[in-house]
Motif scaffolding. Structure first.
Motif, mmCIF file in Angstrom:
data_model
loop_
_atom_site.group_PDB
_atom_site.id
_atom_site.type_symbol
_atom_site.label_atom_id
_atom_site.label_comp_id
_atom_site.label_asym_id
_atom_site.label_seq_id
_atom_site.Cartn_x
_atom_site.Cartn_y
_atom_site.Cartn_z
ATOM 1 N N GLU A 131 -18.296 -10.960 17.340
ATOM 2 C CA GLU A 131 -19.587 -11.656 17.169
ATOM 3 C C GLU A 131 -19.861 -12.573 18.341
ATOM 4 O O GLU A 131 -20.975 -12.635 18.882
ATOM 5 C CB GLU A 131 -19.570 -12.514 15.900
ATOM 6 C CG GLU A 131 -19.883 -11.748 14.629
ATOM 7 C CD GLU A 131 -19.602 -12.610 13.400
ATOM 8 O OE1 GLU A 131 -19.791 -13.844 13.479
ATOM 9 O OE2 GLU A 131 -19.163 -12.046 12.370
ATOM 10 N N ASP B 106 -20.805 -10.772 21.371
ATOM 11 C CA ASP B 106 -22.166 -10.297 21.242
ATOM 12 C C ASP B 106 -23.175 -11.387 21.550
ATOM 13 O O ASP B 106 -24.138 -11.177 22.282
ATOM 14 C CB ASP B 106 -22.367 -9.809 19.811
ATOM 15 C CG ASP B 106 -23.160 -8.555 19.798
ATOM 16 O OD1 ASP B 106 -22.652 -7.552 20.329
ATOM 17 O OD2 ASP B 106 -24.300 -8.597 19.288
ATOM 18 N N GLU B 107 -22.916 -12.550 20.997
ATOM 19 C CA GLU B 107 -23.842 -13.651 21.232
ATOM 20 C C GLU B 107 -23.859 -14.016 22.709
ATOM 21 O O GLU B 107 -24.914 -14.240 23.302
ATOM 22 C CB GLU B 107 -23.453 -14.865 20.391
ATOM 23 C CG GLU B 107 -24.520 -15.946 20.453
ATOM 24 C CD GLU B 107 -24.226 -17.119 19.539
ATOM 25 O OE1 GLU B 107 -23.287 -17.032 18.731
ATOM 26 O OE2 GLU B 107 -24.944 -18.134 19.656
ATOM 27 N N SER C 194 -26.374 -20.273 15.102
ATOM 28 C CA SER C 194 -27.051 -19.126 15.709
ATOM 29 C C SER C 194 -28.351 -19.571 16.372
ATOM 30 O O SER C 194 -28.905 -20.624 16.070
ATOM 31 C CB SER C 194 -27.320 -18.065 14.647
ATOM 32 O OG SER C 194 -28.335 -18.504 13.792
ATOM 33 N N ARG D 291 -14.627 -12.146 14.409
ATOM 34 C CA ARG D 291 -15.247 -13.342 14.997
ATOM 35 C C ARG D 291 -15.387 -13.205 16.503
ATOM 36 O O ARG D 291 -16.408 -13.598 17.075
ATOM 37 C CB ARG D 291 -14.422 -14.589 14.650
ATOM 38 C CG ARG D 291 -14.757 -15.163 13.278
ATOM 39 C CD ARG D 291 -14.224 -16.591 13.152
ATOM 40 N NE ARG D 291 -12.797 -16.636 13.455
ATOM 41 C CZ ARG D 291 -11.823 -16.585 12.545
ATOM 42 N NH1 ARG D 291 -12.124 -16.477 11.273
ATOM 43 N NH2 ARG D 291 -10.562 -16.646 12.915
#
Lengths: 150, 150
Positions: free
Chosen positions: A111, A114-115, B3, A108
């Motif tokens: 991620e 990365d975002e 997202s 998590r």
DNA sequence: CTCCCCCCTGGAGCGCGCTCCAGGGCAAAC
DNA sequence: GTTTGCCCTGGAGCGCGCTCCAGGGGGGAG
């Protein structure tokens, strides 16, 4: 989000009788209230030791554990998940389970990193847009200024 | 945190009359309620256009702006700061000011990324600790398991 | 015409993670 | 002895960012 550890404080610096809650809070970069809150919420491996007067006393093992909590919180793990992890760690012989929790959390965090990086790239594009003076040359704040992320 | 953009939707795909709030929400990965909330809170460059019936209609410029908001929120900028930035962008000829806000935000995001990476490194050390079986070999959950960050 | 679905507004509610407060105690410093 | 300062508990309060709800409307499909 307070910074991690104000004074790293090696074990041998801890006086024999342990640290008061105020001292422990300073060491791990949390507030006194937060420390008591974490204990109430079951985020401590064991409830803190008490002096005869009833005051909490913190030792190396407590500070080590708290450093772990700070790390998990600092990467966005919710209180309830930390409580669950703590409960797992209180039982013995379930190292695989602990590992699984940590690995899942790691995913998590990756991620999330990365975002954030993608969003950051977009911000930097927009910054460039203004730096080059393109912003000053186009009339509307709107159609021109946005969509740096494309 | 949802997202970013579910369908990138190039401008030419937007029907002439614009998108309904539900469609716009789907495009930018927010809820209908959140879109209305953002408008109320002054995070939109302009209040959304309305159809004769009173329903909101979203056009390319709105979606572009919203993409920017998602990016700022996604990097942790608080609502009140986004509102301030929006107000700056509504006035013209203050590109330097906009740039300053963005650059300051960039700095904060970089710091935040850095701290997360440090915490992540600590988590990975702890994962290694369990992977190598060191966890299984040491008795207490406590003294041995923690302090991976040292 | 009737359904059904999505839209509207104003306002209440909520989950999270603390943070603060009242009311009280111990103990070292002056 | 009193002042000062940190500690205790239980519980209330708060800022944030949504999220949901009641009560109502328009409009296209069947």
């Amino acid at each position: 989000m307070a910074s991690v550890v104000h004074r790293p404080m090696p074990d041998e610096e801890i006086p024999n009788g342990g640290l008061t809650i105020g001292e422990a809070a300073a060491v791990c970069g949390l507030s006194v209230d937060t420390l008591r809150y974490y204990e109430r919420e079951g985020l401590t491996a064991l409830p803190a030791d008490r002096a005869p007067s009833g005051q909490r006393r913190y030792f190396a093992r407590d500070l080590n554990w708290l450093a772990g909590i700070v790390m998990l919180r600092g990467t966005g793990m919710p209180i309830r998940d930390i409580r669950a992890y703590t409960e797992i760690c209180r039982r013995e012989g379930n190292e695989a389970e602990r590992l699984a929790v940590l690995e899942q959390h790691r995913e998590r965090v990756l991620e999330q990193l990365d975002e954030t990086r993608r969003h950051l790239a977009a911000i930097e594009k927009k910054i460039d847009f203004y730096r080059t003076g393109a912003g000053a040359r186009s009339p509307e704040p709107y159609t021109s200024e946005q969509r740096a992320d494309r």
